[in-house]
Design a protein around this motif. Sequence first.
Motif, short mmCIF file in Angstrom:
data_model
loop_
_atom_site.label_atom_id
_atom_site.label_comp_id
_atom_site.label_asym_id
_atom_site.label_seq_id
_atom_site.Cartn_x
_atom_site.Cartn_y
_atom_site.Cartn_z
N ASP A 170 -45.21 66.41 26.41
CA ASP A 170 -44.55 65.12 26.29
C ASP A 170 -43.05 65.30 26.08
O ASP A 170 -42.56 66.41 25.86
CB ASP A 170 -45.12 64.35 25.09
N LEU A 171 -42.33 64.20 26.10
CA LEU A 171 -40.91 64.20 25.78
C LEU A 171 -40.68 64.78 24.39
O LEU A 171 -41.49 64.59 23.48
CB LEU A 171 -40.35 62.78 25.82
N GLY A 172 -39.56 65.49 24.24
CA GLY A 172 -39.17 65.99 22.93
C GLY A 172 -39.70 67.37 22.58
O GLY A 172 -39.26 67.96 21.58
N VAL A 173 -40.63 67.91 23.36
CA VAL A 173 -41.18 69.24 23.07
C VAL A 173 -40.11 70.30 23.31
O VAL A 173 -39.42 70.29 24.33
CB VAL A 173 -42.42 69.52 23.94
N MET A 186 -30.89 77.90 19.47
CA MET A 186 -31.19 77.36 20.79
C MET A 186 -32.32 76.34 20.74
O MET A 186 -33.24 76.45 19.95
CB MET A 186 -31.62 78.49 21.74
N THR A 187 -32.22 75.37 21.63
CA THR A 187 -33.33 74.46 21.88
C THR A 187 -33.50 74.34 23.40
O THR A 187 -32.53 74.46 24.16
CB THR A 187 -33.09 73.05 21.31
N MET A 188 -34.73 74.12 23.83
CA MET A 188 -35.00 73.84 25.24
C MET A 188 -35.96 72.67 25.28
O MET A 188 -37.18 72.83 25.22
CB MET A 188 -35.56 75.06 25.96
N THR A 189 -35.39 71.48 25.35
CA THR A 189 -36.12 70.24 25.07
C THR A 189 -36.52 69.53 26.35
O THR A 189 -35.72 69.39 27.28
CB THR A 189 -35.24 69.30 24.23
N GLY A 222 -38.19 67.79 33.17
CA GLY A 222 -36.78 68.14 33.04
C GLY A 222 -36.51 68.70 31.66
O GLY A 222 -37.07 68.22 30.66
N PHE A 223 -35.68 69.74 31.58
CA PHE A 223 -35.40 70.41 30.31
C PHE A 223 -33.89 70.58 30.12
O PHE A 223 -33.17 70.97 31.05
CB PHE A 223 -36.05 71.79 30.27
N LEU A 224 -33.45 70.29 28.91
CA LEU A 224 -32.07 70.57 28.51
C LEU A 224 -32.08 71.75 27.56
O LEU A 224 -32.65 71.67 26.47
CB LEU A 224 -31.45 69.34 27.83
#
Length: 407
Positions: A170-173, A186-189, A222-224
């Motif tokens: 889901d979103l936010g993972v 780091m984050t890869m959200t 999609g990932f940021l």
Amino acid sequence: MKKYTAIFFMVVTFAFVSAESLEIHHFGIGQGDGTLIVAKHSDGQYSTILIDAGNSSGKGRAIFRRMEELFGSKYKRLDCLVVSHLHSDHYGGAPEILTLCQEKNWTVGKVIDKGKKTHGIAPFIIYDCCYDTSIGDPYFENDPVDELTRGASLDDFLKKAAEFPRENIDLGVDLFQLTKKVKTKMTMTCVTSNVKVYKRYGAKYYIDRENEAHSENDYSYGFLLQFEGFKYFTSGDLGGKDPAYLDIESLIVDYFKTWPEDKYFHFCALKVNHHGSRHSTNKTFADFSRPTISVIQSALRSFSGTQIPNKETIDVLEDVNSRIFYTYLPESGSSYWQGKVKYYNDVVLKIPRNPGYKNIKIDIQTRLRSKTGDLEWVGNSKNSYLTCTKKHAYISPLTGEELETTK
């Protein structure tokens, strides 16, 4: 002693005990995506994330052999294999990679795709004409082993994926925290999932356009990826122009505009959507994200009259002064948007230690490879760098407070 110098690239590249570091490998594998994220965190742990796997078992073998070459014999773990959406030039090599992981005793933390029913989301496959090879294709001979109808059965992928821990996220993972807890900056959200996009920063409500979806591309994850001031974005074959595909790109821009740092929000690096198709990377998306570096993964192909990449998309990126890298080299007399491919090209972006927030240096390594050999290199690697001189800010993900900014 000589034989030990390249045994384990992480020891060489990531020689800093407390500093974090990052590598993003865009594999030149013909028509299709294959991107490997390798991150070293402040607690000494590594994250290895593969997004997409090319369009055939042969391309899957090429990717796995490259991972073996990079990791050496001491690290045999793939934390996440992400299939951005269920088109064969993204999942085609995945069964082979998973099979080789089993045969070589690698650990696979998680397979992520939308075919698994979790979170109340039913698996829903949209058959569309994105890759209709029945209509003559003047560029198909560029890479005959890449025909999307060969060795790319969806059933093969779904059956093999079912042998591993599997999830539809889901979103936010955050992918870095999904399979193990790491201490990291780091984050890869996940910012797009199953045709959903968050509506506002810090809020959990979202826009859901699943009932309007008419292409499998619309479902792309999609990932940021954020590492201090550095931002990297990747989102499969996401579209930006109705009616061919839903305009999810503009929804993403609307979401990012609500961030506290929207006045200088940008991508330091971008994996260009849908191989540079004219249906993606719309002007709104490019003007807002202003990617310092753009990487186009393609092989000069045409599907149902859709040329990828497209000159219009290249022009949009050049208009925002983005430096474009391609995962192929055209033949003499061809261009980067039409003609024939001579060699494949790996494009690697490296942040060798904590990037900070000002004048972020990105090391770039490119290397050509023959189309007929999965690791048959052509010449030596070329090394260069670019500095992202745009303004950067760090925003606390918990409070939205601006903690540090460039001056």
